[in-house]
Scaffold this motif. Sequence first.
Motif, short mmCIF file in Angstrom:
data_model
loop_
_atom_site.label_atom_id
_atom_site.label_comp_id
_atom_site.label_asym_id
_atom_site.label_seq_id
_atom_site.Cartn_x
_atom_site.Cartn_y
_atom_site.Cartn_z
N SER A 27 0.84 -1.19 0.00
CA SER A 27 0.00 0.00 0.00
C SER A 27 0.88 1.25 0.00
O SER A 27 1.86 1.32 0.73
CB SER A 27 -0.89 -0.03 1.25
OG SER A 27 -1.72 1.09 1.28
N LYS A 31 0.87 2.26 -7.10
CA LYS A 31 0.10 1.49 -8.08
C LYS A 31 -1.08 2.30 -8.61
O LYS A 31 -1.27 2.40 -9.83
CB LYS A 31 -0.41 0.18 -7.46
CG LYS A 31 0.67 -0.76 -6.98
CD LYS A 31 0.10 -2.03 -6.37
CE LYS A 31 -0.82 -1.82 -5.19
NZ LYS A 31 -0.20 -1.39 -3.95
N SER A 32 -1.86 2.88 -7.73
CA SER A 32 -3.02 3.68 -8.16
C SER A 32 -2.58 4.91 -8.93
O SER A 32 -3.22 5.29 -9.92
CB SER A 32 -3.87 4.09 -6.95
OG SER A 32 -4.42 2.95 -6.33
N PHE A 69 -12.27 1.96 -10.60
CA PHE A 69 -11.62 2.39 -9.37
C PHE A 69 -11.85 1.37 -8.25
O PHE A 69 -12.67 0.47 -8.37
CB PHE A 69 -12.17 3.75 -8.92
CG PHE A 69 -11.83 4.88 -9.86
CD1 PHE A 69 -10.58 5.48 -9.82
CD2 PHE A 69 -12.75 5.33 -10.79
CE1 PHE A 69 -10.26 6.51 -10.68
CE2 PHE A 69 -12.45 6.37 -11.65
CZ PHE A 69 -11.20 6.96 -11.60
N GLN A 70 -11.16 1.59 -7.13
CA GLN A 70 -11.35 0.73 -5.95
C GLN A 70 -12.78 0.83 -5.44
O GLN A 70 -13.34 -0.15 -4.97
CB GLN A 70 -10.37 1.13 -4.84
CG GLN A 70 -8.94 0.81 -5.15
CD GLN A 70 -8.01 1.28 -4.03
OE1 GLN A 70 -8.43 1.57 -2.92
NE2 GLN A 70 -6.72 1.36 -4.34
N ASP A 71 -13.35 2.03 -5.49
CA ASP A 71 -14.73 2.25 -5.07
C ASP A 71 -15.61 2.34 -6.31
O ASP A 71 -15.18 2.86 -7.34
CB ASP A 71 -14.85 3.54 -4.26
CG ASP A 71 -14.05 3.48 -2.96
OD1 ASP A 71 -14.12 2.44 -2.29
OD2 ASP A 71 -13.37 4.46 -2.65
N GLN A 130 -19.76 -2.91 -7.16
CA GLN A 130 -18.48 -2.96 -7.86
C GLN A 130 -18.64 -3.63 -9.23
O GLN A 130 -18.02 -3.23 -10.20
CB GLN A 130 -17.43 -3.69 -7.01
CG GLN A 130 -16.03 -3.52 -7.51
CD GLN A 130 -15.55 -2.07 -7.50
OE1 GLN A 130 -16.12 -1.19 -6.87
NE2 GLN A 130 -14.49 -1.81 -8.24
N ASP A 148 -8.22 -0.79 -10.67
CA ASP A 148 -7.51 -0.53 -9.42
C ASP A 148 -8.20 -1.30 -8.29
O ASP A 148 -9.19 -0.84 -7.74
CB ASP A 148 -7.52 0.97 -9.14
CG ASP A 148 -6.61 1.36 -8.00
OD1 ASP A 148 -5.97 0.48 -7.40
OD2 ASP A 148 -6.53 2.57 -7.71
N GLU A 149 -7.69 -2.49 -8.01
CA GLU A 149 -8.25 -3.38 -6.98
C GLU A 149 -9.77 -3.51 -7.11
O GLU A 149 -10.50 -3.33 -6.15
CB GLU A 149 -7.88 -2.89 -5.58
CG GLU A 149 -6.39 -2.90 -5.32
CD GLU A 149 -6.06 -2.56 -3.88
OE1 GLU A 149 -6.78 -3.02 -2.98
OE2 GLU A 149 -5.07 -1.85 -3.67
N PRO A 150 -10.26 -3.85 -8.30
CA PRO A 150 -11.71 -3.86 -8.51
C PRO A 150 -12.43 -5.00 -7.81
O PRO A 150 -13.64 -4.94 -7.65
CB PRO A 150 -11.82 -4.03 -10.03
CG PRO A 150 -10.62 -4.84 -10.37
CD PRO A 150 -9.53 -4.31 -9.48
N GLY A 152 -11.78 -6.08 -4.70
CA GLY A 152 -11.64 -6.00 -3.25
C GLY A 152 -12.96 -6.13 -2.51
O GLY A 152 -13.03 -6.70 -1.43
N ARG A 159 -15.49 -13.32 -6.91
CA ARG A 159 -14.17 -12.92 -7.41
C ARG A 159 -13.64 -13.98 -8.37
O ARG A 159 -13.12 -13.67 -9.43
CB ARG A 159 -13.22 -12.71 -6.23
CG ARG A 159 -11.91 -12.10 -6.60
CD ARG A 159 -11.02 -11.72 -5.41
NE ARG A 159 -11.26 -12.37 -4.17
CZ ARG A 159 -11.77 -11.79 -3.06
NH1 ARG A 159 -12.10 -10.53 -3.09
NH2 ARG A 159 -11.94 -12.46 -1.96
#
Length: 163
Positions: A27, A31-32, A69-71, A130, A148-150, A152, A159
Amino acid sequence: VMARQLILRNIDLSVPKGSFVSLIGPSGCGKSTLLKVLAGLVQPTQGSVSIAGLAPTEAARKRMIGLVFQDANLLPWKNAVDNASMLLSIADKSLSRSDLRARGQEMLELVGLGDSAHKRPNELSGGMRQRVAIARALALDPAVLLMDEPFGALDAITRDSMG
């Protein structure tokens, strides 16, 4: 005034067409930020970036880049099918509402949410939201899909089916 901070340095990346690439690191390692640079959302302070020979902003304008995005970042007043087709409606003004909804529905089916097209984001689980965001990016039929960590927010079973 915020001081500039060095986030990325000496990145040299060439990805052949049809390839899958995963960026793995702790973290906060950038990466993002790298994905945002590739998507044209952040300008590099030096060097250059190209997507199929185009600057990222031009590639994005030509609908060559999809970004998840992650969110999920869904619009709360729109249902799943309208959220899934939202970027396409902005990118291609010539499409009718029924064409947009058909494409949104097709992408929701692809991510396993065909029966949830009428639901608003507050009626969907985090993982379902998501998947709507993934459907939204796929609706553009992009040449490059940046994620980006889709996964999660997805449970292990979902998954596995999405990967």
